[in-house]
Write an enzyme that holds these catalytic residues in place. Structure first.
Site, PDB file in Angstrom:
ATOM      1  N   TYR A   4       0.806  -0.874  -0.025  1.00 53.06           N
ATOM      2  CA  TYR A   4      -0.034   0.004  -0.005  1.00 53.06           C
ATOM      3  C   TYR A   4       0.859   1.165  -0.016  1.00 53.06           C
ATOM      4  O   TYR A   4       0.504   2.279  -0.801  1.00 53.06           O
ATOM      5  CB  TYR A   4      -1.026  -0.175   1.164  1.00 53.06           C
ATOM      6  CG  TYR A   4      -1.960   1.027   1.272  1.00 53.06           C
ATOM      7  CD1 TYR A   4      -3.061   0.958   0.494  1.00 53.06           C
ATOM      8  CD2 TYR A   4      -1.818   1.985   2.409  1.00 53.06           C
ATOM      9  CE1 TYR A   4      -4.176   2.078   0.603  1.00 53.06           C
ATOM     10  CE2 TYR A   4      -3.050   2.853   2.549  1.00 53.06           C
ATOM     11  CZ  TYR A   4      -4.057   2.993   1.623  1.00 53.06           C
ATOM     12  OH  TYR A   4      -4.807   4.132   1.651  1.00 53.06           O
ATOM     13  N   LYS A  25       0.701   4.012  -3.132  1.00 57.68           N
ATOM     14  CA  LYS A  25       0.507   5.438  -2.526  1.00 57.68           C
ATOM     15  C   LYS A  25       1.577   6.543  -2.821  1.00 57.68           C
ATOM     16  O   LYS A  25       1.174   7.628  -3.293  1.00 57.68           O
ATOM     17  CB  LYS A  25      -0.258   5.575  -1.253  1.00 57.68           C
ATOM     18  CG  LYS A  25      -1.613   4.890  -1.065  1.00 57.68           C
ATOM     19  CD  LYS A  25      -2.565   5.618  -1.978  1.00 57.68           C
ATOM     20  CE  LYS A  25      -4.158   4.999  -1.800  1.00 57.68           C
ATOM     21  NZ  LYS A  25      -4.904   5.471  -2.661  1.00 57.68           N
TER      22      LYS A  25
END
Length: 308
Positions: free
Chosen positions: A155, A159
């Site tokens: 993640y 991001k």
């Protein structure tokens, strides 16, 4: 300044933050393409927008594949005649520590968040440039991509990668009048509901009570609706000069994140050899070393029991 006549795509908008974005854009006058992988929640989102007097249409498909990106853009243009705003919100989590993370854990998150953002933005921009009327690209980041979070290698990579792409797109799209920005939301969602630290705030939001001021003011943690206003603003003509920015929002707080800059610069004639670094690091460089992860203040006693 309304969004009357504008057309928006919001990926991952069947529920949660994405639904709040889609509803706010529709409330401001935009027609919205609602996208999610769950047909039931997508249909419910469209129905809710239409019941409030807005215009919406559903595309049930996972982001990542180019075919989905093409379907989203063709649906916007086919149903509403144009495309002005793209919000890339769709995402999944596969949290685990590095040494336990499988290839599938990594690839799934990268495909949805990073590749899905890339393919959808690419298709939208191709149309916007050809139409010649500018546009708004709004990508969703995370504090994890800015600071790192334990157990979120995949993640964090996705991001952080989104932010890097957005900064590049801001440069590439400027001449076409297309802005590109990243929104970093902090809100009570399914993703934060399992974090004990936020338990009191999540419980309040779920029961329809106001989120306590400590969370709204000190942590910038609120509801999905607290984020939606920024998304609508960035999609409007009022934000025509705002591009390449990473903007954090939540509760009562809004932040503009810095672009990476050198924290310390030092020169040494002949370069920095191993021996020179061993000698100089403790006195010259150690004080400038950057922290990782988010640092939360201690919970007030009244909220501590909810976190235990």
């Amino acid at each position: 300044m309304s969004l009357d006549g504008k057309v928006a795509i919001v990926t991952g908008s069947g529920r949660g933050l994405g639904l709040a974005y889609a509803q706010e854009l529709a409330r401001r006058g935009a027609s919205v393409v609602v996208n999610d992988v769950d047909a039931e929640s997508t249909a419910a989102a469209v129905a809710a927008i239409e019941a409030s007097g807005g215009r919406a249409v559903a595309v049930v498909a996972p982001v990542g594949p180019t075919e989905t990106a093409k379907e989203l853009v063709s649906t916007a243009v086919g149903q509403f005649g144009r495309l002005d705003i793209l919000v890339t919100n769709a995402g999944v989590l596969r949290d685990t520590v590095l040494w336990k993370m499988s290839d599938d854990d990594f690839d799934t998150v990268i495909t949805v968040h990073l590749r899905g953002t890339f393919t959808t933005v690419r298709e939208a921009v191709r149309h916007m440039r050809q139409a010649g009327e500018g546009g708004r690209i709004i990508c969703v980041g995370s504090p994890t991509g800015q600071r790192g979070t334990f157990g979120q290698t995949n993640y964090a990579a996705a991001k952080a990668g989104i932010v890097g792409m957005v900064r590049t797109w801001a440069l590439e799209l400027e001449r076409a009048g297309i802005t590109a920005n990243t929104v970093v939301p902090v809100a009570a969602t399914a993703m934060t509901a399992t974090v004990p630290y936020f338990a009191a705030a999540v419980r309040a939001e779920a029961s329809g009570e106001p989120v306590p001021a400590f969370f709204r003011h000190e942590l910038g943690f609120g509801t999905a609706d607290d984020v939606a206003g920024l998304v609508a603003f960035l999609g409007s003509d009022a934000a025509a000069s705002v591009t390449g920015q990473v903007i954090g929002v939540g509760g009562d707080r809004l932040q503009i994140w810095t672009h990476p800059e050198a924290a310390l610069t030092a020169h040494r004639e002949g370069g920095w050899t191993y021996d020179a670094l061993v000698e100089a690091w403790p006195t010259t460089f150690a004080g400038a070393a950057q922290s990782v992860g988010e640092r939360f203040p201690q919970l007030p006693e009244e909220f501590a029991s909810a976190a235990s």
